[in-house]
Write a protein that holds these residues in place. Sequence first.
Motif, PDB file in Angstrom:
ATOM      1  N   ALA A   1       0.888  -1.216   0.064  1.00 61.60           N
ATOM      2  CA  ALA A   1       0.007  -0.056  -0.158  1.00 61.60           C
ATOM      3  C   ALA A   1       0.928   1.029   0.087  1.00 61.60           C
ATOM      4  O   ALA A   1       0.636   2.183  -0.570  1.00 61.60           O
ATOM      5  N   VAL A   2       1.920   1.276   0.720  1.00 64.52           N
ATOM      6  CA  VAL A   2       2.745   2.407   0.749  1.00 64.52           C
ATOM      7  C   VAL A   2       3.636   2.646  -0.653  1.00 64.52           C
ATOM      8  O   VAL A   2       3.541   3.499  -1.053  1.00 64.52           O
TER       9      VAL A   2
ATOM     10  N   GLU B   1       2.651   1.596  -3.576  1.00 64.20           N
ATOM     11  CA  GLU B   1       1.635   2.142  -4.659  1.00 64.20           C
ATOM     12  C   GLU B   1       1.277   3.634  -4.232  1.00 64.20           C
ATOM     13  O   GLU B   1       1.100   4.437  -5.157  1.00 64.20           O
ATOM     14  N   GLU B   2       1.322   4.043  -2.938  1.00 64.33           N
ATOM     15  CA  GLU B   2       1.216   5.527  -2.789  1.00 64.33           C
ATOM     16  C   GLU B   2       2.307   6.238  -3.278  1.00 64.33           C
ATOM     17  O   GLU B   2       1.887   7.343  -3.645  1.00 64.33           O
TER      18      GLU B   2
ATOM     19  N   ARG C   1       1.867   6.521  -6.797  1.00 66.23           N
ATOM     20  CA  ARG C   1       1.057   7.818  -7.260  1.00 66.23           C
ATOM     21  C   ARG C   1       1.490   9.134  -7.046  1.00 66.23           C
ATOM     22  O   ARG C   1       1.612   9.819  -8.031  1.00 66.23           O
ATOM     23  N   GLN C   2       2.348   9.250  -5.677  1.00 67.15           N
ATOM     24  CA  GLN C   2       2.709  10.454  -5.735  1.00 67.15           C
ATOM     25  C   GLN C   2       3.900  10.754  -6.777  1.00 67.15           C
ATOM     26  O   GLN C   2       4.016  12.022  -7.218  1.00 67.15           O
TER      27      GLN C   2
END
Length: 144
Positions: free
Chosen positions: A35-36, A38-39, A42-43
């Motif tokens: 999850a981290v 993927e974030e 995205r950033q």
Amino acid sequence: MEKRDAIDDIIDIVLPVPAPAPADADELTRAPLEAVREEVVRQREVFERYLRVADGDRSPTRQDVLLTEIERARTEMREAEDRLRMLVAYGREFVAPQPYPLKTLAAAAGMSISGTRSAYTSDEVAAVAERTGRRPVRSTALDA
């Protein structure tokens, strides 16, 4: 091989992609790490769009994206230093019944004890008071 430019390098420096979860990791370990990851991806995409637009700007006021990022990093450092001074002031002036010992705050701040003692001024005490709505327990700095 994909073509890279300075913007790709800036993105890698500012927002490195975290390593993936180990292959033998269980789902409870893997899920938050992914999850981290993927974030951050995205950033990075948002950051790249921002840098590409800024780099494509041909107006007379255009700034170099590398120099802009260096200036932004310096601003973040100054803001972190301000936050550090306010947190030290809070630990010394607002915590009751006993303030944090200078030795403890110095170790956490990576400072000497004498540096911690003089790390903040009445301005930082006032800023903490304003932000928290509290009066300092120890200081008379706000009474002056």
